[in-house]
Design a protein around this motif. Structure first.
Motif, PDB file in Angstrom:
ATOM      1  N   PRO A 297       0.807  -1.222   0.000  1.00  0.00           N
ATOM      2  CA  PRO A 297       0.000   0.000   0.000  1.00  0.00           C
ATOM      3  C   PRO A 297       0.844   1.277   0.000  1.00  0.00           C
ATOM      4  O   PRO A 297       0.488   2.257  -0.683  1.00  0.00           O
ATOM      5  N   ASP A 298       1.950   1.300   0.738  1.00  0.00           N
ATOM      6  CA  ASP A 298       2.747   2.546   0.771  1.00  0.00           C
ATOM      7  C   ASP A 298       3.418   2.804  -0.577  1.00  0.00           C
ATOM      8  O   ASP A 298       3.655   3.956  -0.945  1.00  0.00           O
TER       9      ASP A 298
ATOM     10  N   GLU B  74      -8.061  -0.488   1.050  1.00  0.00           N
ATOM     11  CA  GLU B  74      -9.155  -0.631   2.019  1.00  0.00           C
ATOM     12  C   GLU B  74     -10.455   0.032   1.574  1.00  0.00           C
ATOM     13  O   GLU B  74     -11.022   0.874   2.262  1.00  0.00           O
ATOM     14  N   ASN B  75     -10.898  -0.351   0.404  1.00  0.00           N
ATOM     15  CA  ASN B  75     -12.207   0.057  -0.090  1.00  0.00           C
ATOM     16  C   ASN B  75     -13.130  -1.162  -0.142  1.00  0.00           C
ATOM     17  O   ASN B  75     -12.660  -2.302  -0.119  1.00  0.00           O
ATOM     18  N   ARG B  76     -14.419  -0.927  -0.240  1.00  0.00           N
ATOM     19  CA  ARG B  76     -15.373  -2.024  -0.463  1.00  0.00           C
ATOM     20  C   ARG B  76     -15.579  -2.169  -1.962  1.00  0.00           C
ATOM     21  O   ARG B  76     -16.025  -1.236  -2.621  1.00  0.00           O
TER      22      ARG B  76
ATOM     23  N   HIS C 263      -9.763   5.596   0.084  1.00  0.00           N
ATOM     24  CA  HIS C 263     -10.011   4.539   1.069  1.00  0.00           C
ATOM     25  C   HIS C 263     -11.433   4.698   1.574  1.00  0.00           C
ATOM     26  O   HIS C 263     -12.042   5.769   1.465  1.00  0.00           O
ATOM     27  N   ARG C 264     -11.982   3.626   2.107  1.00  0.00           N
ATOM     28  CA  ARG C 264     -13.347   3.611   2.649  1.00  0.00           C
ATOM     29  C   ARG C 264     -14.376   4.155   1.654  1.00  0.00           C
ATOM     30  O   ARG C 264     -15.269   4.906   2.034  1.00  0.00           O
ATOM     31  N   LEU C 265     -14.209   3.746   0.407  1.00  0.00           N
ATOM     32  CA  LEU C 265     -15.213   4.073  -0.598  1.00  0.00           C
ATOM     33  C   LEU C 265     -15.876   2.769  -1.028  1.00  0.00           C
ATOM     34  O   LEU C 265     -15.294   1.686  -0.907  1.00  0.00           O
TER      35      LEU C 265
END
Lengths: 431, 316
Positions: free
Chosen positions: B16-17, B182-184, B155-157
């Motif tokens: 991820p980084d 980290e998305n759905r 993220h978090r979408l």
């Protein structure tokens, strides 16, 4: 001929399913006695606790003669077999040209006789040119020494052709070896469908294709009554059908390659083409299921499905690379993985490597019974080593076990009482 | 900076980084590109070869422009019309090119895994411009940058990918990238175009498009290739558009501010209604093309830095 007397050997008996220390005597190429005193003048061989078992009978070995001798010859295949404890190779007819006439079979037998240091029993094709249209001269081919009839991984798609060939074969008592795989569903596929195939974006086939192929062949057996052996049963879904067919008294047996017993689809990893096989490697669940089926005796025979491929045909994108792996020399150590993992006993393993193939082909070998041929392998089941594919005696080095840690070293191999691999000296070995 | 890879073969092997580093750099390139600010020194003296074993106009042009903006010497090779036809193997082609010492090799190939194979045989840095149905990493990265610019975060979408998932390398790379950030992720396709075992990738699977689009932030459409339309995988083009084409009624299920994406080239009236594609309030399709150049600049910049560092280390 000399007389051999093996002492301090763990005798692996696939008939009685025993594994006891004892002695074995060989005279004039035959096993003559178990646990007897040494005959006068015998060469005594101290096995020092190593295992002495019947030599392996490997059904489905591809020797690339005629046509591709640069991949494997009878000489190189014979040496690899001997080094791997294989004393009889049953050769596949999917050469170029295929072995579909008595004349071609005669060529194979002559070459094998001159070149190979182990027993070679040739198979012939079931249909001319492996094209699935007309049956071969099954009668003449039997007379010429064909031990079974198979089109290899070319499935005979026309059920009328196959039913006639099976009917004709039955009248002669000939054994037909099939490759259970639905050709439509598996067209173009090079891996088994599932998470791995989707991750790698490779064309995949459902494991159901094997069950469909087997179901079809079983129906034709019910119709014709022929003797039939499924070359490789590799999926859990095919097992209930196989079990039912056996219970119903059909003349059916099943084999599996050592690779499907010891590797799974994830082993392909980053498109490693040495792991591209026919059928493709299966899921771990399937692998566990077929190991159980082997231990229970539902799957009868373990083979190497030895398929030599040169470097060029493997150094291609996975989809286009040739399928198959060599296995003559790695069959025994890879199979011993199952023994070391506690999944099968040594005598049961040898029943699948020696006795069952002997029964299928009506051979006297494959057991430690006095009066049968002294085809023997002496091996240390525990000796560890890391496989370096460059050391293989096959002309082709396409093994999926390159760099693998294996256990089990062949100390000596005898065919008809003659030592063909390993050198022994009085009272000990210098392998 | 944290970008350690030697090649850019796929999203699968990126952390991820590393993805964030690359997208951050691409973001500044995108801003500079708009401002007309050039960076011709970044790849000055470096050679970039674009090897396309499969036809592509857009991706090849994007890579070519990115290389030229950074000052590289760019060469295009249309491989489908060259020595491949004369029977040369992929590895021989790779070795031949390698002997010319290219620094950056941009490769597209119709077989999954072919770019990995080629990368094993060359000294320069290899960028995968799409291999079979496997990966298309720069497309996923440019999609990520586009989403981040439109939504303010990556993220978090809730993101729906719709269409021919089974044959799409864009889908695979995006599933991995969006998952790592980290998305759905929701996948919407007729079952014949959904790969087996895909639910094990941590995604939600839908064959009903209206249900799948419920309350998503991003709608990512995929191209349906012509050869899949005629009865093989779906009954017909018009039935596909009726059930899986993005129109106003289906889009109404998504959040009111949901954006619409498409990797191009589009089949208007097959997978997407033309008016939605052209709606400047919803469609970011043109932005994707723009971000494509910036992402490819960033990817080549970072790989070139690692290449120089590796060469300096080898020389020392």
């Amino acid at each position: 001929m000399t007389t051999l007397h093996f002492i301090n050997a763990r005798l692996i008996d696939p008939v009685a399913l025993t594994d006891d220390v004892g002695t074995l005597t060989v005279q004039d190429g035959l096993i003559t006695a178990l646990n007897a005193d040494a005959p006068a003048g015998a060469t005594v061989i101290d096995c020092d606790g190593a295992c002495l078992a019947p030599g392996i009978i490997d059904i489905g070995v591809k020797v690339s003669e005629p046509g591709e001798r640069h991949k494997e010859s009878f000489r190189s295949a014979g040496r690899a077999a001997a080094a791997g404890g294989v004393t009889t190779i049953v050769t596949r007819p999917d050469t170029a040209p295929p072995i579909d006439t008595p004349e071609a079979l005669e060529f194979v037998r002559r070459r094998a006789e001159v070149e190979a240091c182990v027993n070679v029993l040739p198979m012939a094709t079931l249909t001319k040119g492996r094209e699935g249209r007309e049956m071969t001269e099954i009668g003449f081919l039997l007379d010429a020494g064909a031990v079974a009839f198979t089109d290899g991984d070319h499935v005979v798609t026309d059920t009328k052709v196959l039913s006639r060939a099976l009917t004709y074969a039955r009248s002669l008592g000939a054994l037909v070896i099939g490759h259970p795989q639905d050709p439509g569903l598996s067209a173009g596929a090079c891996v088994t469908s599932g998470k791995f195939a989707s991750l790698r974006g490779l064309p995949a086939v459902s494991p159901m294709a094997e069950r469909m192929g087997l179901d079809r062949d079983i129906a034709l057996l019910e119709m014709t009554g022929a003797r039939y052996h499924a070359d490789q049963i590799t999926t859990a879904r095919a097992l209930p059908a196989l079990e039912r067919a056996k219970r119903n008294g059909l003349k059916i047996t099943a084999g599996i390659s050592i690779h499907h017993l010891t590797l799974n689809d994830m082993d392909v990893a980053d498109y490693r083409t040495f792991f591209k096989l026919t059928p493709p490697l299966r899921s771990e669940d399937d692998r566990q299921a077929v190991i159980n089926a082997l231990a229970e005796g539902l799957i009868d025979i373990v083979c190497s499905m030895h398929t030599p491929q040169d470097e060029e045909s493997k150094r291609l994108p996975f989809e286009h690379a040739a399928a198959g792996a060599v296995g003559l020399q790695t069959l025994l150590p890879a199979a011993l993985r199952l023994v070391h993992a506690g999944q099968i006993t040594l005598p049961r393993l040898f029943r699948a490597l020696t006795l069952n193939p002997a029964h299928l082909l009506n051979l006297p070998a494959g057991r430690l019974t006095p009066g049968t041929p002294a085809d023997l392998v002496l091996f240390d089941p525990d000796a560890p080593f890391v496989l370096d594919r460059a050391t293989l005696l096959s002309k082709s080095k396409n093994t999926p076990f390159d760099g693998a840690r294996l256990q089990g070293r062949v100390i000596g191999t005898w065919v008809g009482g003659t030592c063909v691999a390993g050198t022994h000296v009085q009272g000990g070995f210098d392998a | 900076m944290s970008f350690r890879a030697r090649h850019l073969l796929g999203i699968e092997h990126l952390a991820p980084d590393e993805i964030t580093t690359l997208i951050d750099l691409a973001d500044t390139y995108a801003t500079d590109n708009r401002a007309g600010k050039t960076h011709r020194d970044v790849l000055a003296g470096m050679t970039q070869i674009n090897m396309f074993f499969e036809n592509s106009t857009r991706t090849q042009a994007s890579f070519e422009l990115a290389g030229k903006k950074l000052g590289a010497d760019v060469m295009n090779m249309a491989m489908q019309s060259s020595s491949v036809k004369k029977g040369e193997t992929l590895i021989d082609t790779a070795l031949t090119l390698n002997a010319m010492h290219p620094d950056l090799l941009v490769v597209r190939h119709p077989s999954s895994g072919a770019v990995d194979l080629l990368a094993q045989k060359v000294n320069g840095a290899v960028l995968n411009a799409g291999d079979g149905r496997h990966e298309h990493p720069t497309q996923a990265l440019l999609d990520g940058l586009t989403i981040r610019r439109a939504k303010g975060r990556l993220h978090r979408l809730s993101i729906a990918i719709c269409g021919d998932i089974a044959h799409s390398r864009v889908a695979r790379s995006n599933i991995m990238l969006l998952g790592k950030m980290e998305n759905r992720v929701r996948l919407i396709a007729p079952p014949t175009l959904m790969p087996a075992g895909i639910s094990e990738f941590g995604v939600e699977v839908f064959d009903d498009m209206e249900k799948g689009l419920q309350d998503v932030d991003v709608v990512m459409m995929l191209r349906l290739q012509k050869e899949r339309m005629d009865g093989g995988f779906i009954p017909s083009e018009r039935e596909y558009f009726h059930r899986y084409g993005l129109d106003a009624a289906k889009l109404a299920r998504a959040k009111p501010d949901a954006i619409v994406m498409h990797p191009g080239p589009m089949n208007r009236g097959v997978e997407i209604d033309g008016t939605i594609a052209d709606d400047i309030n919803r469609s970011v399709i043109q932005t994707q093309v723009e971000m494509g150049v910036a992402v490819r600049m960033a990817a080549m910049d970072l790989l070139a830095r690692n290449l120089r560092a590796a060469r300096a280390e080898a020389a020392a």
